[in-house]
Design an enzyme around this catalytic site. Structure first.
Site, short mmCIF file in Angstrom:
data_model
loop_
_atom_site.label_atom_id
_atom_site.label_comp_id
_atom_site.label_asym_id
_atom_site.label_seq_id
_atom_site.Cartn_x
_atom_site.Cartn_y
_atom_site.Cartn_z
N GLY A 22 29.44 36.82 34.18
CA GLY A 22 28.08 36.61 33.69
C GLY A 22 27.61 35.22 34.00
O GLY A 22 28.27 34.46 34.71
N GLY A 74 24.97 31.83 32.35
CA GLY A 74 24.27 31.25 31.21
C GLY A 74 23.40 30.12 31.70
O GLY A 74 23.21 29.93 32.90
N VAL A 101 30.17 32.39 34.59
CA VAL A 101 31.49 32.63 34.04
C VAL A 101 32.18 33.63 34.95
O VAL A 101 31.61 34.66 35.30
CB VAL A 101 31.42 33.20 32.60
CG1 VAL A 101 32.82 33.46 32.06
CG2 VAL A 101 30.67 32.25 31.68
N LYS A 112 34.26 28.89 33.13
CA LYS A 112 32.87 28.47 33.14
C LYS A 112 32.73 27.46 34.27
O LYS A 112 33.46 26.47 34.31
CB LYS A 112 32.48 27.80 31.82
CG LYS A 112 32.32 28.75 30.68
CD LYS A 112 31.78 28.00 29.46
CE LYS A 112 31.48 28.95 28.33
NZ LYS A 112 30.90 28.23 27.17
N ASP A 171 25.06 28.10 18.14
CA ASP A 171 24.62 29.22 18.99
C ASP A 171 25.43 30.46 18.63
O ASP A 171 26.01 31.11 19.50
CB ASP A 171 24.79 28.85 20.46
CG ASP A 171 24.00 29.76 21.39
OD1 ASP A 171 23.09 30.47 20.90
OD2 ASP A 171 24.28 29.76 22.60
#
Length: 156
Positions: A26, A28, A33, A52, A146
């Site tokens: 994914g 961000g 990632v 990451k 978050d």
């Protein structure tokens, strides 16, 4: 998306670390990632990790995450951090942070998997684990700003 790629980089001690990027999991606001295979220096085998990655000039928040996660190395309630490596990709310096990975995914994945219907005992179990993790974070003087299902990993 599968894009197996061997990557080399230097850790904080100047030691060369080679790892294999297996696939992208994914992205961000900071970068991407990836699922990666890391050499396990203890067993000689490999372990799976979430990595990451972002351009080094934009890596301040991920480097801060490394500093914070190192304070929780002894906790089984917080995701483990395996360290960091700086690498070069197409002439761009990239910062990579290696984190514990579990194929169960996130709480959001779990909610979607069960169509939003989860048994009460399971919900109690997940809430208890979530509160234990938050208690651990707060005990060190941090606040998670978050907190959402997408950012909560689910382990069996």
């Amino acid at each position: 998306m599968t894009d197996v790629l061997m990557i080399s980089g230097l850790d904080g001690n100047g030691i060369v670390v080679e790892w294999t990027k297996v696939k992208t999991l994914g992205s961000g606001s900071y970068g991407q990632v990836h699922l990666a295979k890391l050499p396990n220096l203890v067993s000689g085998d490999h372990l799976l990790a979430a990595v990451k990655s972002c351009a080094y000039p934009r890596s301040d928040s991920i480097q801060k995450e490394l500093h914070i996660l190192r304070q929780f190395q002894d906790s089984d309630k917080i995701v483990k951090c395996f360290g960091d490596v700086v690498s070069l990709k197409n002439g761009v310096t990239v910062y990579n942070l290696f984190l514990e990975y579990d194929s169960s995914g996130t709480l959001r994945d779990l909610i979607r998997r069960y169509g939003g219907n989860t048994s009460e005992p399971a919900v109690k179990c997940y809430i208890k684990m979530l509160f234990e993790g938050l208690r651990c974070i707060h005990a060190k003087g941090y606040v998670h700003c978050d907190l959402k299902p997408k950012n909560i990993l689910v382990f069996p």
